[in-house]
Each structure stands twice: as structure tokens, then as C-alpha cells.
Design a protein around this motif. Structure first.
Motif, PDB file in Angstrom:
ATOM      1  N   TRP A 154       6.898  -6.447  -7.096  1.00  0.00           N
ATOM      2  CA  TRP A 154       8.047  -6.735  -7.610  1.00  0.00           C
ATOM      3  C   TRP A 154       9.214  -5.897  -7.103  1.00  0.00           C
ATOM      4  O   TRP A 154      10.267  -6.504  -6.575  1.00  0.00           O
ATOM      5  CB  TRP A 154       8.225  -6.969  -9.043  1.00  0.00           C
ATOM      6  N   PHE A 155       8.977  -4.646  -6.753  1.00  0.00           N
ATOM      7  CA  PHE A 155       9.736  -3.964  -5.918  1.00  0.00           C
ATOM      8  C   PHE A 155       9.944  -4.708  -4.417  1.00  0.00           C
ATOM      9  O   PHE A 155      11.176  -4.435  -3.888  1.00  0.00           O
ATOM     10  CB  PHE A 155       9.382  -2.373  -5.783  1.00  0.00           C
ATOM     11  N   THR A 158      12.017  -7.717  -4.972  1.00  0.00           N
ATOM     12  CA  THR A 158      13.549  -7.429  -5.217  1.00  0.00           C
ATOM     13  C   THR A 158      14.043  -7.041  -3.981  1.00  0.00           C
ATOM     14  O   THR A 158      15.219  -7.493  -3.739  1.00  0.00           O
ATOM     15  CB  THR A 158      13.639  -6.537  -6.141  1.00  0.00           C
ATOM     16  N   TRP A 159      13.450  -6.287  -3.178  1.00  0.00           N
ATOM     17  CA  TRP A 159      14.078  -5.767  -1.861  1.00  0.00           C
ATOM     18  C   TRP A 159      14.335  -6.625  -0.813  1.00  0.00           C
ATOM     19  O   TRP A 159      15.481  -6.902  -0.372  1.00  0.00           O
ATOM     20  CB  TRP A 159      13.298  -4.440  -1.338  1.00  0.00           C
ATOM     21  N   ILE A 160      13.511  -7.568  -0.819  1.00  0.00           N
ATOM     22  CA  ILE A 160      13.276  -8.900   0.414  1.00  0.00           C
ATOM     23  C   ILE A 160      14.552  -9.623  -0.097  1.00  0.00           C
ATOM     24  O   ILE A 160      15.193 -10.343   0.604  1.00  0.00           O
ATOM     25  CB  ILE A 160      12.062  -9.301   0.655  1.00  0.00           C
ATOM     26  N   ALA A 201      14.355   1.882  -8.131  1.00  0.00           N
ATOM     27  CA  ALA A 201      13.468   3.229  -8.146  1.00  0.00           C
ATOM     28  C   ALA A 201      13.146   3.708  -9.420  1.00  0.00           C
ATOM     29  O   ALA A 201      12.119   4.125  -9.549  1.00  0.00           O
ATOM     30  CB  ALA A 201      14.377   4.018  -7.321  1.00  0.00           C
ATOM     31  N   ASP A 202      13.938   3.807 -10.470  1.00  0.00           N
ATOM     32  CA  ASP A 202      13.911   4.048 -11.502  1.00  0.00           C
ATOM     33  C   ASP A 202      12.445   3.267 -12.354  1.00  0.00           C
ATOM     34  O   ASP A 202      11.448   4.048 -12.710  1.00  0.00           O
ATOM     35  CB  ASP A 202      14.734   3.800 -12.612  1.00  0.00           C
ATOM     36  N   LEU A 203      12.424   2.105 -12.113  1.00  0.00           N
ATOM     37  CA  LEU A 203      11.398   1.326 -12.627  1.00  0.00           C
ATOM     38  C   LEU A 203      10.061   1.395 -11.905  1.00  0.00           C
ATOM     39  O   LEU A 203       8.914   1.381 -12.536  1.00  0.00           O
ATOM     40  CB  LEU A 203      11.726  -0.194 -12.708  1.00  0.00           C
ATOM     41  N   ALA A 237       0.866  -1.069   0.053  1.00  0.00           N
ATOM     42  CA  ALA A 237      -0.051   0.124  -0.051  1.00  0.00           C
ATOM     43  C   ALA A 237       0.775   1.122   0.091  1.00  0.00           C
ATOM     44  O   ALA A 237       0.608   2.131  -0.564  1.00  0.00           O
ATOM     45  CB  ALA A 237      -1.001  -0.145   1.199  1.00  0.00           C
ATOM     46  N   GLU A 238       1.748   1.273   0.859  1.00  0.00           N
ATOM     47  CA  GLU A 238       2.760   2.218   0.897  1.00  0.00           C
ATOM     48  C   GLU A 238       3.675   2.643  -0.565  1.00  0.00           C
ATOM     49  O   GLU A 238       3.699   3.758  -1.040  1.00  0.00           O
ATOM     50  CB  GLU A 238       3.734   2.217   2.023  1.00  0.00           C
ATOM     51  N   LEU A 239       4.086   1.568  -1.038  1.00  0.00           N
ATOM     52  CA  LEU A 239       5.023   1.445  -2.184  1.00  0.00           C
ATOM     53  C   LEU A 239       3.982   1.821  -3.433  1.00  0.00           C
ATOM     54  O   LEU A 239       4.704   2.566  -4.304  1.00  0.00           O
ATOM     55  CB  LEU A 239       5.510   0.135  -2.351  1.00  0.00           C
ATOM     56  N   ASP A 240       2.946   1.598  -3.387  1.00  0.00           N
ATOM     57  CA  ASP A 240       1.769   2.021  -4.408  1.00  0.00           C
ATOM     58  C   ASP A 240       1.746   3.674  -4.314  1.00  0.00           C
ATOM     59  O   ASP A 240       1.774   4.298  -5.424  1.00  0.00           O
ATOM     60  CB  ASP A 240       0.497   1.574  -4.232  1.00  0.00           C
TER      61      ASP A 240
END
Length: 282
Positions: free
Chosen positions: A240-241, A244-246, A216-218, A154-157
């Protein structure tokens, strides 16, 4: 820390401000323990609240399919959660009284599985120490990540859409970190150190075939597409961010982390079933 026995101390001295500070602080930035007794207790309250909340959430998942579990089964599951909690926070985890209570009996001579449990505690602390030195050991991906994932997504969105509206010329990674520092993203902010380490890592990520900063770019491209109402390629969804992070955090491949998170609840229920069978056959 004062050791004077005459020093007055009650829970009333732990102000809401102290507790709130330690509930919001990024533990990755906590290089030293607080020197004031009241702050140390406030930090302990934060750690115990975090672990208790995790246990409550996992028990809610378990009771969906299992009611009236034997105490031994519940204790075994909670002990596993405590081990992984120690793996994430190191010695800070022992500030949680609930963690200490779960491990307390393991040191008694008549507990058959006690030495094994304490040995696993040592292994988790060893992994945590190796990670702090940048040696990047593989870490456990348990149901905790699945339970936290919706809040992160929710925060990343929201973050991606804020990036999509940005007119700044700063690199996207810098903008991500700057927005998180400003507030409005509590889950990301309390993990800001880890997020910054991820985005600033100078090594090539084998999943991205580039440095982590490209994530971050993507993510920004995804947000731009959402703002404009069009699909942008290449881009990266919040899902997917997060994976990728985890994956970088746990030193695993992204597809592995995705599978482990998606199957975490099923694995938990299977583990409960196994424990129930073992308990029944005793």
C-alpha cells in the motif's frame, strides 16, 4: 561539448566508472546534461540499457501466451513502451538509440500512422513538462510498474524492518530518506528525488486524509510490528505504500493505481490479441 573532428573517441574511452555513475544516479537530480562527451555517451548507454531491459521483460510476458508474433505487432507494442518511456523521462529518453530507432520510420512520408505516433510523442513530452512545473497531470500506469513492483516491495519490506529496529527520535519520513541515501536500496535510491517529493509534499493526500509523510509513519508501524511479531494498527504494508506513492506520482487515486497495476498484464495480452486480429484481417 567538444565538436573538434580531430578528437579521438571510441567506446574504450567510456570507463566502467562513467557507466556505473549514470546507472546509479537519480535522474530527477540531473538538472543539466553532462558537458563531457564521454559522460554523455555513458548516460546514453544507461538510458538505452534501461529501455532495452524493459522491452525484453515485456516480450517475456507476451511470449507466455503468444509465440511467433508478426513483426508489425511487436513493433506496435514496443512503440507504446517508447511513448510511455518518453512520458517518464522526457527528452532524456531520446538518448536511447532503441527509442530513436522505433520512432525513426514515423517521420517518413509513406508511413500512414507516422504523424499520429509523432503527435503522441509530443503529448508525452507536454505531460512531462507540465509535471516538472508541478501541474501534476494524470500519467499512464502501464505494465512497467507491474514489472518493477516486486523489486520495490522487497526493498520497502527491508526498509520497514530497519525502521522497526530504529531507536532514532527523528521523524519517520526523515529516517526513510536517510536510510535510502545511505545505500542498500538501489531501486529506491535511483528514485530518491521522487520519493522525497512525495514525502515532503505539503498538501493533503485525499487517500490518506493527511500529508504524504504519514505514509512513512504507517510503514514504520508495520515494520515495528514485524520486529515485535505483532499486528500494529494503524499501519501500512509495503504494497500500500507503493500504491500510495505511485498514485501521487501519476495523479490518480490509490485504488485506481492498484487496479491498473494488477490488470496490466491482462490488458497487455488483450491488446496483443486485438492487434493480431487486425493484422489477420488485412
Amino acid at each position: 561539448m567538444s565538436t573538434k573532428s580531430s578528437e579521438p573517441f571510441t567506446d574504450l574511452l567510456i570507463t566502467a566508472k562513467n557507466i556505473q555513475y549514470f546507472s546509479e544516479i537519480d535522474l530527477g537530480q540531473l538538472n543539466d546534461l553532462p558537458t563531457k562527451r564521454v559522460d554523455l555517451v555513458a548516460l546514453s548507454i544507461r538510458m538505452d540499457a534501461a529501455f532495452t531491459s524493459l522491452c525484453d521483460s515485456v516480450l517475456e510476458v507476451i511470449v507466455r501466451t503468444h509465440n511467433d508474433l508478426p513483426p508489425d505487432v511487436v513493433k506496435t507494442e514496443l512503440s507504446d513502451l517508447a511513448l510511455n518511456f518518453i512520458g517518464r523521462y522526457g527528452a532524456l529518453a531520446f538518448l536511447s538509440t532503441s527509442v530513436v530507432e522505433l520512432l525513426w520510420n514515423a517521420q517518413r512520408p509513406n508511413v500512414s500512422k507516422g504523424p499520429r505516433l509523432l503527435s503522441e510523442v509530443g503529448q508525452k513530452l507536454f505531460i512531462f513538462a507540465k509535471s516538472a512545473r508541478g501541474l501534476r497531470p494524470k500519467k499512464t500506469v502501464d505494465i512497467t510498474f507491474k514489472l518493477c513492483k516486486p523489486a520495490f516491495l522487497a526493498e520497502l519490506d527491508r526498509l520497514s524492518r530497519e525502521l522497526g529496529r530504529s531507536e532514532s527520535a527523528e521523524p519517520w519520513a526523515d529516517q526513510v530518506l536517510g536510510l535510502v541515501r545511505m545505500g542498500g536500496y538501489p531501486m529506491l535510491k535511483v528514485n530518491l528525488t521522487l520519493l522525497e517529493q512525495f514525502l515532503r509534499c505539503p498538501l493533503t493526500n485525499p487517500d490518506l486524509h493527511a500529508k504524504n509523510a504519514v505514509s512513512a509513519d504507517l510503514l514504520a508501524e508495520y515494520g515495528i510490528g514485524k520486529v515485535l511479531g505483532e499486528a500494529r494498527e494503524p499501519s501500512m504494508t509495503p504494497d500500500w505504500f507503493f500504491y500510495t506513492w505511485i498514485a501521487w506520482t501519476t495523479n490518480k487515486r490509490r485504488t485506481t493505481v492498484r487496479r491498473e497495476i494488477q490488470t496490466a498484464e491482462t490488458k497487455l495480452q488483450m491488446q496483443i490479441n486485438t492487434l493480431l486480429r487486425v493484422t489477420k484481417n488485412r
